[in-house]
Design an enzyme around this catalytic site. Structure first.
Site, PDB file in Angstrom:
ATOM      1  N   GLU A  87       0.826  -1.203   0.000  1.00 34.96           N
ATOM      2  CA  GLU A  87       0.000   0.000   0.000  1.00 34.96           C
ATOM      3  C   GLU A  87       0.862   1.256   0.000  1.00 34.96           C
ATOM      4  O   GLU A  87       1.978   1.246   0.523  1.00 34.96           O
ATOM      5  CB  GLU A  87      -0.893   0.008   1.245  1.00 34.96           C
ATOM      6  CG  GLU A  87      -1.892  -1.125   1.227  1.00 34.96           C
ATOM      7  CD  GLU A  87      -2.680  -1.238   2.519  1.00 34.96           C
ATOM      8  OE1 GLU A  87      -3.551  -2.115   2.582  1.00 34.96           O
ATOM      9  OE2 GLU A  87      -2.423  -0.475   3.455  1.00 34.96           O
ATOM     10  N   CYS A 123       1.397  -0.977  15.864  1.00 31.90           N
ATOM     11  CA  CYS A 123       1.326  -0.885  14.402  1.00 31.90           C
ATOM     12  C   CYS A 123       0.639  -2.091  13.778  1.00 31.90           C
ATOM     13  O   CYS A 123       0.977  -3.239  14.088  1.00 31.90           O
ATOM     14  CB  CYS A 123       2.747  -0.758  13.856  1.00 31.90           C
ATOM     15  SG  CYS A 123       2.850  -0.897  12.079  1.00 31.90           S
ATOM     16  N   HIS A 153       9.037   7.335  20.089  1.00 33.00           N
ATOM     17  CA  HIS A 153       7.885   6.855  20.876  1.00 33.00           C
ATOM     18  C   HIS A 153       8.119   6.663  22.363  1.00 33.00           C
ATOM     19  O   HIS A 153       7.138   6.578  23.103  1.00 33.00           O
ATOM     20  CB  HIS A 153       7.273   5.595  20.245  1.00 33.00           C
ATOM     21  CG  HIS A 153       6.848   5.823  18.835  1.00 33.00           C
ATOM     22  ND1 HIS A 153       5.953   6.815  18.484  1.00 33.00           N
ATOM     23  CD2 HIS A 153       7.236   5.241  17.665  1.00 33.00           C
ATOM     24  CE1 HIS A 153       5.799   6.819  17.176  1.00 33.00           C
ATOM     25  NE2 HIS A 153       6.575   5.887  16.657  1.00 33.00           N
ATOM     26  N   CYS A 205      -0.767   6.579   9.920  1.00 30.63           N
ATOM     27  CA  CYS A 205       0.366   5.803  10.428  1.00 30.63           C
ATOM     28  C   CYS A 205      -0.105   4.592  11.218  1.00 30.63           C
ATOM     29  O   CYS A 205      -0.960   4.693  12.078  1.00 30.63           O
ATOM     30  CB  CYS A 205       1.210   6.672  11.353  1.00 30.63           C
ATOM     31  SG  CYS A 205       1.872   8.084  10.519  1.00 30.63           S
TER      32      CYS A 205
HETATM   33  S1  SF4 Z   1       5.926   0.908  12.877  1.00 33.27           S
HETATM   34 FE1  SF4 Z   1       7.174   0.558  11.039  1.00 33.27          FE
HETATM   35  S2  SF4 Z   1       8.888  -0.687  11.762  1.00 33.27           S
HETATM   36 FE2  SF4 Z   1       7.280  -0.824  13.344  1.00 33.27          FE
HETATM   37  S3  SF4 Z   1       6.107  -2.651  12.771  1.00 33.27           S
HETATM   38 FE3  SF4 Z   1       5.102  -0.901  11.825  1.00 33.27          FE
HETATM   39  S4  SF4 Z   1       5.967  -0.837   9.745  1.00 33.27           S
HETATM   40 FE4  SF4 Z   1       7.327  -2.090  10.989  1.00 33.27          FE
END
Ligand code: SF4
Length: 362
Positions: free
Chosen positions: A109, A136, A233, A350
């Site tokens: 994507e 994530c 973070h 994100c």
């Molecule tokens: S934030 Fe970036 S590095 Fe971390 S799991 Fe998601 S895609 Fe991978």
């Protein structure tokens, strides 16, 4: 950075293309091929201009090449690194794209973010991701494979073609950890930065990493002025270990050191991405540690909105708390921006790039 598990359900596409992809050749290889076919040297530039346009999916479209050259190329090569599979449009104008790699049918994507006549693109460097960051969506599904340089760069062309606008900046923050695919990432940066009508200035090309220290060092020695963002973070080791387990072997003390070296060597300011999470990294001790990490160094902090994942206990901090963190950083002289979330309704923000292949209703 963010995303996926593309392998299920489309393995039948693997191996469908028997001829090599002309877009995967380097400049020298392309020059060699055209030379062998008896084409004069100026044809190399002409062909490269066509190759840079992903909407060009066949040799017949290369109208300034002689017909016999087009035929010879078509006998030996295919011409497609990425094809647009589906699009979702957000009410805020951003668009998310599902693109399919011609070589094996893998899906990734990318996102287009228009703003005041400018167009930013967020690209993926891997299909899925092995880093497993707890906030994530991409990290949940693991890594399928790394993308080639052309597959990375062609995502920009897909977005450009759909908007019909010049691309002003590109962030390497989609699926994957760019520095786990360093060579292809760097080659993609160079394709995008190459002189030509669609060139994008190095300072407008940003790579975002979790903090892979040897690669940050390597990146700081590259001659171009590409920019660097760090997914920080938390500046508390235990919290960061829990949020970003794959980079626990690169401790914050060393990260701090190497970012200092980066700034000294390049005179460029790294950006730190920080998504405030309620009760996790937004407490007073956490903010104190963040201020200590940043104060007196060349950096810029982006406070980004955490997008909640289904079944995750992690919740974004309240807006008032985020403003409090910003005020505290700014009192310590650290430039800080609160980034408005975009594309949330299409899961393009994100951490939300998670492929849903069922019926391409991604
Ligand atoms: S934030 Fe970036 S590095 Fe971390 S799991 Fe998601 S895609 Fe991978």
């Amino acid at each position: 950075m963010a995303n996926a598990n593309p392998s299920a359900g489309h393995g039948g596409a693997r191996g469908a293309n028997k001829l090599p992809d002309l877009r995967e050749l380097s400049h020298a290889e392309l020059a060699g091929v055209l030379g062998e076919l008896g084409a004069p040297a100026f044809r190399v530039k002409q062909v490269e201009e066509w190759l840079a346009r992903p909407e060009v999916q066949g040799f017949d479209a290369m109208t300034n090449l002689p017909k016999d050259l087009r035929e010879k190329l078509a006998e030996r090569y295919t011409l497609s690194s990425m094809a647009l599979a589906a699009t979702r449009v957000s009410k805020d104008g951003s668009r998310k794209y599902l693109v399919r790699c011609a070589s094996d049918g893998t899906y990734v994507e990318c996102v287009g973010l228009p703003s005041a006549g400018r167009l930013s693109v967020c690209v993926s460097t891997q299909a899925g991701c092995a880093m497993g960051c707890s906030f994530c969506a991409t990290g949940r599904a693991g890594l399928t494979r790394s993308l080639s340089a052309r597959e990375i760069a062609d995502q920009v062309g897909v977005v450009r073609a759909d908007f019909g606008l010049r691309v002003s900046s590109v962030v390497f923050m989609g699926q994957g950890e760019p520095f786990a695919n360093y060579d292809a990432t760097l080659a993609a940066l160079r394709i995008l930065n190459a002189p030509g009508p669609e060139t994008i200035g190095a300072r407008h090309l940003t790579v975002s990493t979790c903090g892979i220290i040897p690669r940050i060092r390597q990146f700081s020695k590259e001659p171009e002025q590409f920019t660097l963002a760090i997914s920080l973070h938390s500046a508390v080791q235990a919290t960061r270990n829990a949020l970003m387990p794959a980079v626990r072997k690169y401790p914050l003390t060393r990260l701090h050191e190497v970012l200092g070296e980066y700034a000294e060597r390049t005179h460029r300011r790294p950006t730190y991405e920080f998504a405030p999470i309620e009760g996790v990294n937004d407490t007073n001790p956490e903010v104190d540690a963040l201020v200590d990490f940043c104060a007196g160094t060349l950096c810029h902090v982006n406070l980004i909105h955490l997008n909640e994942l289904e079944g995750s206990p992690l919740k974004p901090s309240a807006a008032s708390r985020v403003r409090g963190i910003q005020a505290r950083l700014e009192r310590a002289g650290v430039e800080t921006t609160i980034r408005e979330p975009r594309g949330q309704d299409i899961e393009a923000a994100c951490g939300q790039l998670r492929q849903r292949l069922e019926g391409l209703g991604f």
